[in-house]
Scaffold this motif. Structure first.
Motif, PDB file in Angstrom:
ATOM      1  N   UNK A  17     106.056 -83.288 -69.986  1.00 53.82           N
ATOM      2  CA  UNK A  17     106.409 -84.233 -68.907  1.00 53.82           C
ATOM      3  C   UNK A  17     106.996 -83.458 -67.715  1.00 53.82           C
ATOM      4  N   UNK A  18     106.332 -83.583 -66.573  1.00 55.60           N
ATOM      5  CA  UNK A  18     106.802 -82.937 -65.336  1.00 55.60           C
ATOM      6  C   UNK A  18     106.548 -83.908 -64.179  1.00 55.60           C
ATOM      7  N   UNK A  19     107.487 -83.984 -63.214  1.00 50.35           N
ATOM      8  CA  UNK A  19     107.314 -84.951 -62.118  1.00 50.35           C
ATOM      9  C   UNK A  19     106.556 -84.351 -60.938  1.00 50.35           C
ATOM     10  N   UNK A  20     106.582 -83.022 -60.862  1.00 51.37           N
ATOM     11  CA  UNK A  20     105.883 -82.396 -59.715  1.00 51.37           C
ATOM     12  C   UNK A  20     105.132 -81.176 -60.191  1.00 51.37           C
ATOM     13  N   UNK A  21     104.279 -80.654 -59.276  1.00 44.78           N
ATOM     14  CA  UNK A  21     103.540 -79.435 -59.585  1.00 44.78           C
ATOM     15  C   UNK A  21     104.512 -78.267 -59.757  1.00 44.78           C
ATOM     16  N   UNK A  22     105.585 -78.278 -58.933  1.00 42.85           N
ATOM     17  CA  UNK A  22     106.570 -77.201 -59.039  1.00 42.85           C
ATOM     18  C   UNK A  22     107.187 -77.160 -60.432  1.00 42.85           C
ATOM     19  N   UNK A  50     121.664 -90.532 -45.518  1.00 50.98           N
ATOM     20  CA  UNK A  50     121.025 -91.065 -46.729  1.00 50.98           C
ATOM     21  C   UNK A  50     119.870 -90.157 -47.175  1.00 50.98           C
ATOM     22  N   UNK A  51     119.047 -89.741 -46.177  1.00 55.12           N
ATOM     23  CA  UNK A  51     117.910 -88.879 -46.494  1.00 55.12           C
ATOM     24  C   UNK A  51     118.397 -87.599 -47.164  1.00 55.12           C
ATOM     25  N   UNK A  52     119.461 -87.051 -46.602  1.00 54.38           N
ATOM     26  CA  UNK A  52     120.026 -85.814 -47.160  1.00 54.38           C
ATOM     27  C   UNK A  52     120.429 -86.016 -48.616  1.00 54.38           C
ATOM     28  N   UNK A  53     121.173 -87.115 -48.864  1.00 49.33           N
ATOM     29  CA  UNK A  53     121.661 -87.382 -50.217  1.00 49.33           C
ATOM     30  C   UNK A  53     120.494 -87.526 -51.190  1.00 49.33           C
ATOM     31  N   UNK A  54     119.458 -88.242 -50.688  1.00 49.63           N
ATOM     32  CA  UNK A  54     118.295 -88.482 -51.549  1.00 49.63           C
ATOM     33  C   UNK A  54     117.669 -87.137 -51.949  1.00 49.63           C
ATOM     34  N   UNK A  55     117.525 -86.264 -50.952  1.00 53.06           N
ATOM     35  CA  UNK A  55     116.905 -84.962 -51.225  1.00 53.06           C
ATOM     36  C   UNK A  55     117.729 -84.205 -52.262  1.00 53.06           C
ATOM     37  N   UNK A  56     119.047 -84.240 -52.110  1.00 54.92           N
ATOM     38  CA  UNK A  56     119.913 -83.530 -53.051  1.00 54.92           C
ATOM     39  C   UNK A  56     119.730 -84.091 -54.470  1.00 54.92           C
ATOM     40  N   UNK A  57     119.743 -85.426 -54.519  1.00 57.45           N
ATOM     41  CA  UNK A  57     119.599 -86.071 -55.838  1.00 57.45           C
ATOM     42  C   UNK A  57     118.276 -85.691 -56.500  1.00 57.45           C
ATOM     43  N   UNK A  58     117.206 -85.690 -55.706  1.00 59.32           N
ATOM     44  CA  UNK A  58     115.878 -85.358 -56.228  1.00 59.32           C
ATOM     45  C   UNK A  58     115.862 -83.948 -56.796  1.00 59.32           C
ATOM     46  N   UNK A  59     116.525 -83.037 -56.013  1.00 56.23           N
ATOM     47  CA  UNK A  59     116.576 -81.652 -56.484  1.00 56.23           C
ATOM     48  C   UNK A  59     117.280 -81.572 -57.836  1.00 56.23           C
ATOM     49  N   UNK A  60     118.446 -82.283 -57.947  1.00 53.67           N
ATOM     50  CA  UNK A  60     119.241 -82.287 -59.184  1.00 53.67           C
ATOM     51  C   UNK A  60     118.385 -82.781 -60.354  1.00 53.67           C
ATOM     52  N   UNK A  61     117.689 -83.897 -60.054  1.00 54.29           N
ATOM     53  CA  UNK A  61     116.868 -84.557 -61.082  1.00 54.29           C
ATOM     54  C   UNK A  61     115.809 -83.589 -61.607  1.00 54.29           C
ATOM     55  N   UNK A  62     115.113 -82.932 -60.666  1.00 54.70           N
ATOM     56  CA  UNK A  62     114.026 -82.027 -61.046  1.00 54.70           C
ATOM     57  C   UNK A  62     114.562 -80.876 -61.905  1.00 54.70           C
ATOM     58  N   UNK A  63     115.786 -80.352 -61.461  1.00 59.82           N
ATOM     59  CA  UNK A  63     116.380 -79.267 -62.249  1.00 59.82           C
ATOM     60  C   UNK A  63     116.612 -79.733 -63.698  1.00 59.82           C
ATOM     61  N   UNK A  64     117.180 -80.961 -63.822  1.00 61.17           N
ATOM     62  CA  UNK A  64     117.522 -81.502 -65.148  1.00 61.17           C
ATOM     63  C   UNK A  64     116.264 -81.650 -66.022  1.00 61.17           C
ATOM     64  N   UNK A  65     115.189 -82.143 -65.335  1.00 59.30           N
ATOM     65  CA  UNK A  65     113.940 -82.335 -66.081  1.00 59.30           C
ATOM     66  C   UNK A  65     113.399 -81.009 -66.587  1.00 59.30           C
TER      67      UNK A  65
END
Ligand code: SER
Length: 888
Positions: free
Chosen positions: A857-862, A813-828
């Motif tokens: 609008x940005x979700x993280x410093x990165x 689950x943790x792995x999937x979450x990390x992947x999803x977060x990465x996808x989301x950030x890319x999209x943003x």
């Protein structure tokens, strides 16, 4: 023709000439002190030639197992290097005993030179069809008679009959014994039959001796003197392996079917090819392989047949010859890369191809293999180290410009690494070097003296008694029934210094050592002319058979002479004790077989007045309970009081076949040489029946009691028991009881703690029982506890596996979450990048510097940094400011 057809056709030919076909004697001559191994077909007839023995027949033929590795006839050095000498070989032979004018009981008369020559020629040229022009005959220089017969009763080319001297044409079995002129037949094996007279007796394989016709006329005594024998005899010997090579058209004996199966097996085991090569330049690998294979094929036959007939490798005499042969073979095995025991693996091939004619090797196969394997293992353990030391010695010798290996080095190889001298000599010769044999022998002698001093051993008187005496007469043994007899001296026996040491008698009650039973002791008293006992009395310290019964005297004087009347009296007590032990030996033999198994055979025995010793093949220690069981069987037979039936009168003796028919369970000692007729000793026909010449009690009850004294090992796979009977057994029991009591007393008396313990033990049987019950309860509880613990174990195991599954789910689950977060950030980032263009477009300018600012609008410093990078790239030179709200 196959080799077995060749053997048969020889025997059949002589059967058709009215010869009795007799079995081969064992290759170990148990009753001839002058020989280590049977070296010729005539050995078993030595007594007949000397006029001391008789057979029912006057003509005989056989195939005899022979070994020639020591003494007068020794072919060891040639073996393997050539193709027609062997340490073990079969000798086909035909014999005639005695006077041609006197027919035997079956109406056949003996024959002499004429028939011997005529029949040999007939078999070779008519039956076997050998080309006459390829045959050569030799005769003794003075034997004009034989020469004439060759020229008259055969159609040999007269120019092919040659005279030779003593070296080539006077045959002797050993330093002493029957001998006479001989006539040999040689065959020309050159490709085109072009041999010439000078090639005869030149040691050339192209002109090989195949058959020796000996005309036995003399006996050679220990002083070298020849005495004519009472009758003349024929003794012929045809080399079986050689004649097989000739008839099968092979140049080498090793290419006949006698050897090819063994060579093939060696080749399979060693994974080396056999090429049959004989000559080559030094260093040729294939020649080395071929010689090694021939040597091994030869030596395994010697080992198998000798061990099959009861010999064992050891450190002296016959046993040492075998050990030498085995070590030689093992070292040649190294040339083929063999470091593990492998010679023993060749025995089955030999059994397969040869046991139809010599069944003893099949019967003893397992024993033979074990003995050989044990020896190989023993030697292999030091062989490599020894070879290294040998190489160093060679280097040392070479660097000192010498060609001689010192006696000390050869002795070290012998003493520490078990290299027999001839093995060291063989390897030394391969390098073109020599051994200082004289020095080696001196060192050996010194060592022998040292070890004799340690064992306080004295030289046996027998060493000096190897002669046949003078006046040879058959033995008149009356000692089965009588212990005392008035008789006459027939021979005086001298030692090598000419001292009188013994006598032989016309009749004797003295049993001569044989079949393990020791020779009788007693007295010989010189009688006056009137038969009174006034003369000297001589103590007989031993009796042994050497053609006659030789009575060894403690002291001898001049009133002993041939023809003197004497009274011979056996010491009764010693004889009776010996008889008890002899009958007990028969009983224990059967009891051992019943308890340990029927694989068990006798390997030698000693029957003395004070104890008996019995060696047998068995591969593990005999357990104490088994020993007890065996003792019980023997003692039960003693208590039964069984009448011992022995055929004492020689007239009742049977042929071996008759005995086997009457008692199918009859035991014979393998390797023992039995005469034409055998004596049988029976103790309960369903229990023990043996072929035996020894003396026995009349009833088993006379044995009194039987008890084992020791049990141990003598050689690989051979066990030895020692036992005592009658009063000796009681003494032994008393001794043991005394020792046991002493030990108990000692333990209880000397050690207070042990004594207390003993008291405690003695008085607390009830407590012990109680204790026993408690132990049982604890054991029950223990079982319950065990069950619970095992259930707990499985519960925890299940739990553990569930935890494990959960952990991996969380990880997933943790792995999937990390992947999803990465996808989301890319999209943003992607969508925010679109607004950067608008920000750049709305930039103002102040003092010529572009200035752009916006809230994004940005979700993280990165993400914010990524947008900043995009702005810097698109703005070019200027100042940009981006802001965002992250996590509020
Ligand atoms: N005894 C002779 C030999 O051995 C002939 O059998 O050669």
């Amino acid at each position: 023709m196959t080799s077995s057809e060749i053997r048969n056709s020889f025997l059949e030919f002589f059967r058709s000439k009215q010869h009795a076909i007799v079995p081969s004697a064992p290759v170990v001559p148990y009753d001839d002190l002058t020989l280590l191994f049977t070296n010729a077909g005539m050995n078993q007839f030595k007594d007949v030639f000397l006029g001391a023995g008789k057979r029912d027949y006057s003509r005989a033929a056989d195939t005899q197992k022979c070994i020639r590795v020591s003494g007068k006839h020794n072919d060891l050095e040639e073996v393997g290097r050539d193709t027609y000498h062997h340490t073990f070989f079969e000798m086909l032979g035909n014999w005639s005993f005695g006077d041609p004018s006197e027919p035997d009981g079956i109406g056949r008369a003996g024959y002499y030179k004429k028939e011997a020559i005529e029949w040999a020629w007939e078999l070779l040229t008519k039956v076997w069809g050998l080309p006459k022009n390829r045959l050569w005959a030799t005769v003794y220089k003075d034997d004009h008679e034989a020469e004439q017969w060759w020229k008259t009763v055969t159609d040999i080319d007269p120019l092919h009959v040659l005279r030779f001297g003593e070296k080539d044409n006077f045959w002797e079995m050993g330093e002493t014994g029957p001998c006479g002129p001989c006539s040999e037949i040689h065959i020309d094996r050159t490709p085109n039959g072009s041999a010439t007279a000078d090639m005869v007796n030149a040691g050339l394989p192209e002109l090989m001796e195949i058959w020796n016709l000996v005309f036995i006329q003399y006996n050679r005594d220990e002083n070298g003197k020849l005495t004519p024998l009472p009758s003349k005899h024929v003794d012929t010997g045809l080399g079986f392996e050689r004649v097989c090579a000739v008839l099968q058209g092979k140049n080498s004996n090793y290419d006949t079917d006698v050897f090819t199966p063994i060579i093939k097996r060696i080749s399979e085991i060693t994974k080396q090819p056999y090429n049959g090569s004989l000559q080559s330049t030094i260093g040729n690998r294939q020649l080395e392989i071929d010689i090694s294979m021939r040597v091994i094929a030869d030596h395994v036959r010697t080992l198998t047949f000798a061990i099959g007939d009861g010999a064992l490798p050891s450190n002296e005499g016959r046993g040492y010859v075998l050990r030498r042969i085995l070590r030689r073979a093992a070292r040649f095995g190294r040339n083929l890369g063999m470091h593990e025991p492998f010679i023993c693996q060749l025995v089955p091939t030999l059994v397969e191809t040869t046991s139809y004619i010599f069944p003893e090797i099949k019967e003893k196969q397992e024993h033979i293999q074990r003995v050989i394997k044990g020896e190989e293992e023993g030697f292999n353990a030091t062989l490599d180290n020894g070879l290294k030391v040998f190489e160093e010695v060679v280097k040392k010798v070479r660097s000192s410009q010498s060609t001689v290996i010192s006696g000390e080095d050869a002795f070290k190889l012998y003493d520490t690494f078990g290299f027999p001298l001839d093995l060291t000599q063989l390897m030394t010769a391969e390098r073109g070097l020599k051994v200082d044999v004289e020095r080696f022998q001196t060192l050996m002698k010194e060592q022998r003296i040292r070890s004799r001093e340690v064992r306080n051993e004295t030289t046996s008187h027998r060493v000096f008694l190897q002669g046949e005496g003078k006046n040879l007469k058959p033995i008149g043994f009356v000692g089965y029934e009588q212990l005392e007899v008035d008789t006459e001296i027939t021979s005086i026996v001298n030692d090598l210094n000419g001292n009188v040491v013994g006598v032989a008698l016309e009749n004797t009650p003295f049993y001569a050592e044989s079949g393990g039973q020791i020779g009788d002791r007693g007295v010989i008293a010189v009688l006056n002319n009137d038969g009174t006992l006034e003369g000297s009395v001589y103590g007989v310290v031993d009796t042994f058979k050497n053609i006659q019964h030789v009575h060894v005297l403690k002291y001898a004087d001049s009133d002993l002479s041939v023809g003197r009347r004497v009274r011979a009296k056996v010491m009764k007590e010693t004889r009776i004790s010996t008889e008890r032990n002899h009958t007990a030996t028969h009983l224990v033999h059967e009891a051992l077989r019943q308890v340990l198994g029927t694989h068990l055979h006798q390997h030698g025995s000693l029957v003395a007045p004070d104890h008996l010793r019995f060696d047998f093949n068995h591969f593990e220690k005999v357990a104490p309970e088994q020993l007890r069981e065996i003792e019980e069987i023997v003692n039960a037979k003693i208590v039964e009081g069984i009448q011992v039936v022995a055929l004492n009168d020689a007239k009742d003796w049977l042929t071996i076949d008759e005995a086997k028919k009457r008692w199918p369970n009859v035991k014979m000692f393998f390797g023992e040489k039995y005469g034409e007729r055998v004596r049988v000793v029976e103790v309960d026909p369903s229990f023990s029946v043996e072929l035996c010449g020894g003396t026995h009690v009349k009833n088993t009850a006379d044995i009194g009691y039987f008890k084992f004294r020791t049990e141990g090992s003598v050689a690989a796979g051979i066990r030895r028991i020692e036992a005592v009977t009658s009063e000796r057994a009681l003494e032994l029991l008393k001794d043991r009881e005394r020792t046991l009591n002493e030990r108990i007393e000692y333990a209880f008396g000397q050690n207070e703690e042990v004594a207390a313990l003993g008291r405690e033990l003695g008085s607390s049987i009830a407590a012990a029982k109680n204790f026993q019950r408690r132990i049982e309860t604890i054991q029950q509880l223990g079982k319950v506890a065990e069950r619970v613990s095992s259930e707990l174990d499985s519960f925890f195991a299940q739990q553990h596996s569930r935890d494990h599954q959960l952990e991996s789910l969380i990880l997933e689950i943790t792995d999937t979450k990390k992947t999803l977060e990465k996808e989301l950030s890319k999209a943003r980032v992607k969508s925010a990048a679109g607004s950067i263009d608008a920000i750049v477009a709305s930039a103002t300018t102040a003092n010529g510097v572009k200035l752009a600012s916006a809230k994004v609008s940005a979700a993280t410093m990165d993400e914010l940094k990524t947008l900043g990078d995009t702005l810097r790239a698109k703005l070019g030179s200027g100042v940009g400011l981006l802001s965002a709200v992250i996590d509020d």
